[in-house]
Write an enzyme that holds these catalytic residues in place. Sequence first.
Site, short mmCIF file in Angstrom:
data_model
loop_
_atom_site.label_atom_id
_atom_site.label_comp_id
_atom_site.label_asym_id
_atom_site.label_seq_id
_atom_site.Cartn_x
_atom_site.Cartn_y
_atom_site.Cartn_z
N ASN A 1 0.82 -1.20 0.00
CA ASN A 1 0.00 0.00 0.00
C ASN A 1 0.86 1.26 0.00
OD1 ASN A 1 -1.85 2.02 0.40
ND2 ASN A 1 -2.95 1.01 2.03
N ASP A 2 1.50 1.54 1.12
CA ASP A 2 2.23 2.80 1.20
C ASP A 2 3.38 2.89 0.20
OD1 ASP A 2 0.56 3.61 3.22
OD2 ASP A 2 1.80 2.76 4.79
N VAL A 3 3.95 1.74 -0.16
CA VAL A 3 5.10 1.78 -1.07
C VAL A 3 4.69 2.09 -2.51
CG1 VAL A 3 6.52 0.26 0.33
CG2 VAL A 3 5.12 -0.71 -1.48
N VAL A 4 3.37 2.11 -2.78
CA VAL A 4 2.92 2.49 -4.13
C VAL A 4 2.02 3.73 -4.07
CG1 VAL A 4 3.08 0.20 -5.14
CG2 VAL A 4 0.98 0.86 -3.98
N ALA B 1 0.73 3.60 7.31
CA ALA B 1 0.90 5.02 7.55
C ALA B 1 -0.43 5.69 7.87
CB ALA B 1 1.54 5.70 6.34
#
Lengths: 465, 98
Positions: free
Chosen positions: A391-394, A432
């Site tokens: 999720n957060d990494v994209v 996050a």
Amino acid sequence: MSFSVLSIIYLLGSVTFIIGLKMLSHPATARKGNLIAAGGMTLAILGTIFLYEHNGERLHNYGWIFTGLLIGGVIGVLAAKKVKMTAMPEMVSLFNGTGGACAALISAIEFRHLSENVVTTGELLTILLGLMIGAVSFAGSMIAWGKLNGRIKDFAFKGQHIVNQVVLAVMVICAVWLLWSNDGLQVHHHILFYIVLVLALLYGVLFVMPIGGADMPVVISLLNSFTGVAAACGGFLYNNQVMLTGGILVGSAGTILTILMCKAMNRSLKNVLIGSFGGAKAGVAKEQGLYKAISLSDAAVVLAYAQKVMIVPGYGLAVAQAQHACHELEKQLEEKGVSVLYAIHPVAGRMPGHMNVLLAEADVSYDKLLEMEQANAALPTTDVVLVLGANDVVNPAAKHDPDSPIYGMPILEVETAKMVIVNKRSMKPGYAGIENDLFFQPKTSMLFGDAKQVLQQLISEIKQV
Amino acid sequence: MAFIHQHIELIYIVILSIFLGIEVISRVPAVLHTPLMSGANAIHGVVIIGAIIVMGQAEADNYIALILGFLSVILGTLNVVGGFVVTDRMLEMFKSKK
């Protein structure tokens, strides 16, 4: 004579640790490096048992020593062999905790031992340091272990940081008091010593408790370097070079590794430890846009008729233990003539490098794994990106939204591909705690469900295409 | 001061080891972060040597020291053996596949 032989053994041991660490930092030599360090360790252990002398006296209690080695060895091998690949981080944390406990116990025994003899402030200082650092590392690692396997939930209360500081301060004051009033140890020194021990354990618990599960790798790495320092205290105590080099090497290398991990997430260590993300979670929910869901059969068709597919694995894949299913899907697609690659974000999964380990376990070929820069270069020519539990990494907000807490974090720019399919269990935000605009973009389709089940169903659908 | 004087060589070791540790690690690819952490974890198991010394020096009638020492030997061994075996298992999978 035998003591000088032992010195050479310790020298060899220290050198193998350095070479081992060096080799561990290159993929081609890593495994050998680990074995070399293990060999050096074995040598140092055997040397100590048979050659160590103190005031001309050899060690005794061989029965106890070997029984202890045997029990620890058997449990260690069994635990390490049986643990699932997804549970690796917990295991590392657990072993780190045992090391910390070992250091604290040594200090406790030596303190009792010393009280019968004359004590110098230096000795007492190393004993106290070993006790405090070892105990913090032990308690912290146990909490980290519990958090990673889901037994312990995040727990924070208002003013916890102040409480933590107070506990730490009281512990240090007690330790300093013990050092200063050191003129022959008396009863109150013993009481002080155990107060320090209890406070150190408490601090370890309080220190890790409020930190989120996804940040545990950083915490474990930090506690890892703590244990290294605790071991080095033992080196001072026994004038033992191999304990000192081993401990300090891990202490400094572990600190650097911790910082590297934080850097990969574009956060400072302080930010991880104090956890400003906790506040963001409770922040105002941004307006949710509209997202579109895609059915399994549609997703299967899209994937089967694509030319280039990029899989982005994340935390969700690790939790669902879907790495084997993922490899199955890859093979199935390749049979249909689709080229499949993996894009690995440096902090995807539960630990940096965790995705590589997981996918390697499932026999995914090493050269199919692209690092972030390679992947970002290949994404514009990719037809379909399949995001599995990441999720957060994209999240494009890291690039576009200066107000976002993850602004500036390097991400996989999946939105440059022609189409994005995101597999998630729900629309819940990632660690996050922020919305991901990617999910609401026109080229994105959501495929809800547990990663493993979804992948298995996709495989059977693709077979029928 | 006396402590520093007595241990000056050890202090040299500490300072050099700090820089060595930083040097050795700073060029590691992200892929290897987890195995490296695990390997480092095994190496600080060197604390087992302290446990063995404590155990080996405990008097036969000092039961508290014997039991605590025994416990520390077990814990230390767990750290060493478990640490190296887990690391090896992780790295086993990095073998290049044809």
